[in-house]
Design a protein around this motif. Structure first.
Motif, mmCIF file in Angstrom:
data_model
loop_
_atom_site.group_PDB
_atom_site.id
_atom_site.type_symbol
_atom_site.label_atom_id
_atom_site.label_comp_id
_atom_site.label_asym_id
_atom_site.label_seq_id
_atom_site.Cartn_x
_atom_site.Cartn_y
_atom_site.Cartn_z
ATOM 1 N N ARG A 46 -0.094 -2.656 10.263
ATOM 2 C CA ARG A 46 0.475 -2.759 8.918
ATOM 3 C C ARG A 46 1.721 -1.892 8.776
ATOM 4 N NH1 ARG A 46 -0.112 0.190 4.193
ATOM 5 N NH2 ARG A 46 -1.557 1.601 5.239
ATOM 6 N N SER A 47 1.669 -0.659 9.298
ATOM 7 C CA SER A 47 2.818 0.243 9.178
ATOM 8 C C SER A 47 4.024 -0.284 9.958
ATOM 9 C CB SER A 47 2.438 1.635 9.702
ATOM 10 O OG SER A 47 1.455 2.219 8.882
ATOM 11 N N SER A 49 4.595 -3.371 10.801
ATOM 12 C CA SER A 49 5.078 -4.601 10.167
ATOM 13 C C SER A 49 5.955 -4.293 8.966
ATOM 14 C CB SER A 49 3.889 -5.466 9.743
ATOM 15 O OG SER A 49 3.105 -5.821 10.866
ATOM 16 N N LEU A 50 5.537 -3.297 8.162
ATOM 17 C CA LEU A 50 6.373 -2.892 7.029
ATOM 18 C C LEU A 50 7.701 -2.320 7.495
ATOM 19 C CD1 LEU A 50 3.776 -1.194 4.636
ATOM 20 C CD2 LEU A 50 5.077 -3.287 4.210
ATOM 21 N N GLY A 53 9.808 -5.257 8.679
ATOM 22 C CA GLY A 53 10.172 -6.141 7.570
ATOM 23 C C GLY A 53 11.205 -5.535 6.647
ATOM 24 N N ILE A 54 10.997 -4.284 6.235
ATOM 25 C CA ILE A 54 11.945 -3.647 5.312
ATOM 26 C C ILE A 54 13.275 -3.373 6.004
ATOM 27 C CG2 ILE A 54 12.340 -1.629 3.865
ATOM 28 C CD1 ILE A 54 9.337 -1.466 3.426
ATOM 29 N N CYS A 79 17.022 1.067 3.324
ATOM 30 C CA CYS A 79 15.823 0.303 3.679
ATOM 31 C C CYS A 79 15.030 0.986 4.779
ATOM 32 C CB CYS A 79 16.217 -1.112 4.109
ATOM 33 S SG CYS A 79 16.817 -2.151 2.760
ATOM 34 N N ALA A 83 11.128 2.242 4.515
ATOM 35 C CA ALA A 83 10.135 1.818 5.498
ATOM 36 C C ALA A 83 9.423 3.026 6.117
ATOM 37 C CB ALA A 83 10.799 0.984 6.584
ATOM 38 N N ASN A 86 6.777 4.625 3.799
ATOM 39 C CA ASN A 86 5.512 3.909 3.686
ATOM 40 C C ASN A 86 4.758 3.821 5.015
ATOM 41 O OD1 ASN A 86 5.346 2.503 0.814
ATOM 42 N ND2 ASN A 86 7.486 2.467 1.470
ATOM 43 N N MET A 87 5.241 4.502 6.018
ATOM 44 C CA MET A 87 4.605 4.460 7.329
ATOM 45 C C MET A 87 3.515 5.515 7.433
ATOM 46 S SD MET A 87 6.523 4.488 11.017
ATOM 47 C CE MET A 87 5.689 3.963 12.497
ATOM 48 N N TYR A 143 -1.492 -1.725 -3.326
ATOM 49 C CA TYR A 143 -1.093 -3.111 -3.040
ATOM 50 C C TYR A 143 -2.000 -3.822 -2.033
ATOM 51 C CZ TYR A 143 3.239 -1.184 -4.960
ATOM 52 O OH TYR A 143 4.162 -0.539 -5.737
#
Length: 233
Positions: A46-47, A49-50, A53-54, A79, A83, A86-87, A143
């Motif tokens: 998840r980390s 991927s974020l 993506g960002i 960006c 990212a 949020n990691m 989220y």
């Protein structure tokens, strides 16, 4: 008996996942001996991927924008920082029975970059003798719904999470790790010893107080007897 067999089954399934290097496992066993258990946790899918993506949004905004180079660099850098914020962190937990210590380490890439490599490493030392219980706690992940984390409950009255980030996997994975830690640390036997020692200490103190009071009473009675003999009638 059934509950014990169920915990053993969960631990076996957890060990099988570790052998397969499953990325959804809560923590991975780095090393395990008779006295030391070293656990590690890395950022999950998840980390990453974020992060990708960002960062891709920033690159796309810079590529398709007709703004100046400074603004394009701002898009990408902004960006990228969002990212990284949020990691998840890299985390380690070391349970050392020979030294009687629990060492929790955290490495944050975001804090490392933000402070120009001055900070980013955090270390927490706990007394293993004060550990009373290890339980699973449910937390809300922003989220993404519910997550689970292990919590160390100390005899001093406070609790400390084993990791700063909760896992989004199954609760059974976290429960299996809790059962493995309890068996390694033998919490069931160690919980009774400090309580028994405290009761013995309190009992010894009470006996000493009673003995001291008895001696004081004997001294007062002897003093009063001597005064009565010396007083003329």
């Amino acid at each position: 008996m059934e509950r014990a067999l169920e915990e053993v089954g969960k631990t076996r399934r957890y060990a099988e996942k570790l052998q397969r290097s499953d990325k959804m496992v809560y923590m991975v066993i780095e090393t395990q001996t008779a006295d030391v258990l070293h656990l590690k946790r890395s950022p999950g899918i998840r980390s990453w991927s974020l992060l990708v993506g960002i960062a891709s949004i920033g690159l796309a905004a810079a590529y398709y924008s007709s703004d100046s180079v400074i603004w394009k660099m701002f898009y990408v850098t902004g960006c990228l920082f969002v990212a990284l914020q949020n990691m998840e962190e890299w985390e380690e937990a070391v349970f050392d029975k020979s030294k009687g210590k629990i060492e929790l380490k955290t490495f944050s890439l975001y804090a490392r970059i933000l402070t120009l490599w001055r900070k980013g490493h955090e270390k927490v030392l706990l007394d293993l003798r004060h550990l009373r219980d290890i339980c699973v706690q449910e937390e809300k992940v922003r989220y993404l719904g519910k997550g689970y984390v292990l919590v160390l409950r100390m005899a001093t009255g406070f609790s400390h999470p084993l990791t700063q980030n909760a896992t989004l996997g199954h609760r059974s994975d976290v429960e299996a790790l809790a059962a493995l830690l309890k068996r390694f640390l033998k919490l069931g036997a160690s919980q009774l010893q400090p309580a028994q020692e405290d009761e013995d200490d309190f009992g010894d103190e009470d006996e000493e107080d009673f003995e001291q009071l008895g001696m004081e009473g004997d001294d007062e009675s002897s003093d009063s007897r001597d005064e009565s003999e010396l007083t003329p009638h």
